[in-house]
Motif scaffolding. Sequence first.
Motif, short mmCIF file in Angstrom:
data_model
loop_
_atom_site.label_atom_id
_atom_site.label_comp_id
_atom_site.label_asym_id
_atom_site.label_seq_id
_atom_site.Cartn_x
_atom_site.Cartn_y
_atom_site.Cartn_z
N ARG A 60 0.91 -1.31 -0.08
CA ARG A 60 0.18 0.06 0.04
C ARG A 60 0.87 1.10 -0.06
O ARG A 60 0.66 2.23 -0.64
CB ARG A 60 -1.01 0.07 1.20
N HIS B 37 0.52 4.34 -2.45
CA HIS B 37 -0.27 5.02 -2.13
C HIS B 37 0.46 6.18 -1.25
O HIS B 37 -0.38 7.20 -0.90
CB HIS B 37 -1.38 4.22 -1.10
N TYR C 121 -6.02 4.01 2.01
CA TYR C 121 -5.88 3.29 0.51
C TYR C 121 -7.29 3.09 -0.12
O TYR C 121 -7.42 3.16 -1.37
CB TYR C 121 -5.07 1.98 0.93
N GLY D 40 -8.54 5.13 -3.30
CA GLY D 40 -8.92 3.96 -4.62
C GLY D 40 -10.27 4.38 -5.07
O GLY D 40 -10.41 4.76 -6.38
N LYS D 41 -11.24 4.61 -4.32
CA LYS D 41 -12.85 4.70 -4.55
C LYS D 41 -12.58 5.98 -5.52
O LYS D 41 -13.50 6.24 -6.56
CB LYS D 41 -13.45 4.63 -3.51
N CYS E 158 -10.47 7.98 -6.79
CA CYS E 158 -9.79 8.09 -8.20
C CYS E 158 -10.50 7.32 -9.15
O CYS E 158 -10.65 7.73 -10.37
CB CYS E 158 -8.33 7.57 -7.99
N ALA E 159 -11.17 6.21 -8.73
CA ALA E 159 -11.93 5.29 -9.93
C ALA E 159 -12.99 6.40 -10.14
O ALA E 159 -13.20 6.62 -11.37
CB ALA E 159 -12.46 4.23 -9.23
N ASP F 50 -4.52 -0.08 -16.98
CA ASP F 50 -4.23 0.61 -15.78
C ASP F 50 -2.74 0.69 -15.80
O ASP F 50 -1.88 -0.20 -15.52
CB ASP F 50 -4.73 0.29 -14.61
N CYS G 20 -0.14 0.32 -12.41
CA CYS G 20 -1.24 0.05 -11.38
C CYS G 20 -1.26 -0.53 -10.10
O CYS G 20 -1.91 -0.22 -9.23
CB CYS G 20 -2.00 -1.44 -12.08
N ARG H 58 -4.97 -0.44 -6.62
CA ARG H 58 -5.95 0.52 -5.50
C ARG H 58 -7.01 1.04 -6.27
O ARG H 58 -7.90 1.31 -5.92
CB ARG H 58 -4.77 1.55 -5.33
N VAL H 59 -6.89 1.43 -7.50
CA VAL H 59 -7.92 2.03 -8.61
C VAL H 59 -8.87 1.08 -9.29
O VAL H 59 -9.95 1.14 -9.31
CB VAL H 59 -7.28 3.23 -9.45
N ARG I 128 -9.60 -1.90 -8.93
CA ARG I 128 -10.57 -2.67 -8.33
C ARG I 128 -11.84 -2.05 -8.10
O ARG I 128 -13.12 -2.70 -8.12
CB ARG I 128 -10.14 -2.99 -7.00
#
Length: 270
Positions: free
Chosen positions: A48, A52, A60, A64-65, A67-68, A90, A93, A97-98, A100
Amino acid sequence: MFERLKRPLRTPYYYLRFRAKAVLTRIKDWRNNSEESDTSQFPSPLLRQRVHGALDKESYIQVGKTCAQNIKDLLSLIGRDFASFNNILDFGCGSGRVIRFLYNENDSYHLYGTDIDKEAISWCKKHLTFADWDTNDPLPPTRYANDAFDLIYGISVLTHLDEKMQFIWLNEMKRILKPNGVLILTVHGDGLGFQGTEEEKALLSEKGFVFKVVQTGRFKFDGLPDFYQHSHHSKEYVEREWSRFFKIIHYEERAINSHQDAVILFKSPE
């Protein structure tokens, strides 16, 4: 004399303190595992940290959420939906983190991830089986075919490479992106305060780009190669230099996690 002796000891001291904190964080993760389902598995604190910049799992997940969602929002600015693409890469990648949080089993696109971090990719292959994973070398070529992807995004990748490596990778991404494909990359831009020497600040002001070496050697916290440092770009520099590889269709300040600027690029048909 005492100061001279103390200074060389600072780096290993802080490194050992960091590693101890990583162990404690892993113990905390282990204690919480019994309360989590298999789908909530996340990489180790050290993995991480590499992608991150922090050890804790909570931030983390949240970043990630965010950035997605940022990627989806950026595409909406150009009238595109994430699910409208077929093959999506990605680039850089890390441990997923993103990506997923971009996966949706009901959509038909195919997700790919690549990174120089073999340990991170090994973890992804084991735990995030919805995507195809690969390890790339520090320099191209990747193992992907020409025109392989219609969407590539790279969050916080060119923010860590020197100018020569950036140009080499921009050319590689042009090779593997389909004509009419979209590329999203991030930079440390004008709105992000640059902390550096007076000489570095002068270079950034004059050229629009500066590469700052922060930490090297065996005590480097992120465990990544020494070439992986910190770069800063001005918007003018990006528009001038990156337009040699792609058509720049949008530049959005603080678009990624309210921190990094995002550049949306387009590969024109030959």
